[in-house]
Enzyme design. Structure first.
Site, PDB file in Angstrom:
ATOM      1  CG  ASP A 183      13.097   1.220   0.674  1.00 16.48           C
ATOM      2  OD1 ASP A 183      13.833   1.138   1.681  1.00 16.48           O
ATOM      3  OD2 ASP A 183      13.323   2.028  -0.243  1.00 16.48           O
ATOM      4  CD1 TRP A 238       5.318  -0.413  -0.613  1.00  9.56           C
ATOM      5  CD2 TRP A 238       4.941   1.495  -1.707  1.00  9.56           C
ATOM      6  NE1 TRP A 238       5.737  -0.582  -1.898  1.00  9.56           N
ATOM      7  CE2 TRP A 238       5.514   0.566  -2.589  1.00  9.56           C
ATOM      8  CE3 TRP A 238       4.619   2.772  -2.170  1.00  9.56           C
ATOM      9  CZ2 TRP A 238       5.781   0.879  -3.924  1.00  9.56           C
ATOM     10  CZ3 TRP A 238       4.870   3.081  -3.493  1.00  9.56           C
ATOM     11  CH2 TRP A 238       5.447   2.148  -4.345  1.00  9.56           C
ATOM     12  CG  ASP A 291       7.393   2.722   7.557  1.00  7.27           C
ATOM     13  OD1 ASP A 291       7.647   1.582   7.094  1.00  7.27           O
ATOM     14  OD2 ASP A 291       7.668   3.776   6.948  1.00  7.27           O
ATOM     15  CG  ASN A 295       9.356   1.260  -1.892  1.00  8.66           C
ATOM     16  OD1 ASN A 295      10.362   1.830  -2.276  1.00  8.66           O
ATOM     17  ND2 ASN A 295       9.298  -0.041  -1.714  1.00  8.66           N
ATOM     18  CD1 TRP A 304       5.779   3.753   4.397  1.00 11.10           C
ATOM     19  CD2 TRP A 304       4.594   5.430   3.529  1.00 11.10           C
ATOM     20  NE1 TRP A 304       5.855   3.661   3.029  1.00 11.10           N
ATOM     21  CE2 TRP A 304       5.133   4.672   2.474  1.00 11.10           C
ATOM     22  CE3 TRP A 304       3.815   6.550   3.217  1.00 11.10           C
ATOM     23  CZ2 TRP A 304       4.927   4.981   1.133  1.00 11.10           C
ATOM     24  CZ3 TRP A 304       3.598   6.862   1.878  1.00 11.10           C
ATOM     25  CH2 TRP A 304       4.149   6.087   0.865  1.00 11.10           C
ATOM     26  CE1 TYR A 308      10.445   2.067   8.863  1.00  9.23           C
ATOM     27  CE2 TYR A 308      12.849   2.189   8.912  1.00  9.23           C
ATOM     28  CZ  TYR A 308      11.682   1.498   8.617  1.00  9.23           C
ATOM     29  OH  TYR A 308      11.756   0.234   8.084  1.00  9.23           O
ATOM     30  CB  THR A 362       8.740  -1.960   7.341  1.00  9.53           C
ATOM     31  OG1 THR A 362       9.402  -0.717   7.158  1.00  9.53           O
ATOM     32  CG2 THR A 362       7.527  -2.015   6.435  1.00  9.53           C
TER      33      THR A 362
HETATM   34  N1  ABN Z   1       9.187   3.051   4.732  1.00 12.50           N
HETATM   35  C1  ABN Z   1      10.478   2.762   5.122  1.00 12.50           C
HETATM   36  C2  ABN Z   1      11.386   3.940   5.107  1.00 12.50           C
HETATM   37  C3  ABN Z   1      11.558   4.686   6.244  1.00 12.50           C
HETATM   38  C4  ABN Z   1      12.407   5.784   6.234  1.00 12.50           C
HETATM   39  C5  ABN Z   1      13.037   6.129   5.055  1.00 12.50           C
HETATM   40  C6  ABN Z   1      12.851   5.355   3.913  1.00 12.50           C
HETATM   41  C7  ABN Z   1      12.032   4.261   3.945  1.00 12.50           C
END
Ligand code: ABN
Length: 172
Positions: free
Chosen positions: A75, A100, A119, A147, A151, A160, A163
């Site tokens: 995700d 995750w 991430d 998930n 992170w 973020y 990933t």
């Molecule tokens: N782990 C990915 C993510 C980042 C920010 C928000 C949701 C999912």
């Protein structure tokens, strides 16, 4: 036509006189049993059975796609679309200290792997190649099985970016 019918009837009656119904059923039974025993021993190509379970869809083998086998529980955005690679964060970002994990099957090897989704943090969202496969994910109220989480929250820089996907184990 009438003579054909008559001849056929005569032949059928003669056969009926010579054989009992029981013996006909017994013979058919023997034939079926024989076929069931012999058929698996015949030299026929049965490899299509194995192929059906191992040949993956070509999209499952393309690391640039969300349908890539390793992305089954992802995700987030693919770092390969954001200046990094499938396993390297883009320049100027830092890898998250928590991640995750999911279990994904490599259809070509017919093997499953434990895959981590980590991430890359410190720059705002890359916005490219968003994937949302989520195999094995549970709703947010099932603690530890959700998930849809940033992170990067455990890092000093919590923004973020994308990933990366790493194999962390083989499922025996
Ligand atoms: N782990 C990915 C993510 C980042 C920010 C928000 C949701 C999912």
């Amino acid at each position: 036509m009438a003579s054909f019918d008559r001849n056929f009837e005569t032949a059928a009656r003669r056969l009926a006189m010579l054989t009992s119904r029981r013996s006909v059923i017994a013979r058919i039974g023997k034939l079926l049993l024989g076929a069931a025993v012999i058929a698996p021993l015949l030299p026929m190509d049965r490899s299509f059975r194995a192929l059906a379970s191992t040949v993956p869809d070509e999209n499952e083998m393309d690391p640039g796609k969300c349908s890539y086998w390793k992305h089954c529980a992802l995700d987030g955005m693919l770092c390969s679309c954001c200046g990094g690679s499938g396993h390297e964060c883009p320049p100027g970002t830092q890898i998250s200290s928590v991640s995750w994990v999911g279990t994904c099957r490599n259809g070509r090897e017919n093997k499953s792997y434990l895959v981590s989704y980590t991430d890359c943090c410190g720059r705002s969202s890359c916005g490219e190649c968003m994937c949302n496969s989520n195999v094995g994910e549970r709703p947010g109220y099932v603690m530890g099985r959700h998930n849809d989480i940033n992170w990067c929250v455990a890092n000093a820089e919590t923004a973020y970016n994308c990933t990366v996907t790493l194999i962390v184990g083989v499922v025996e």
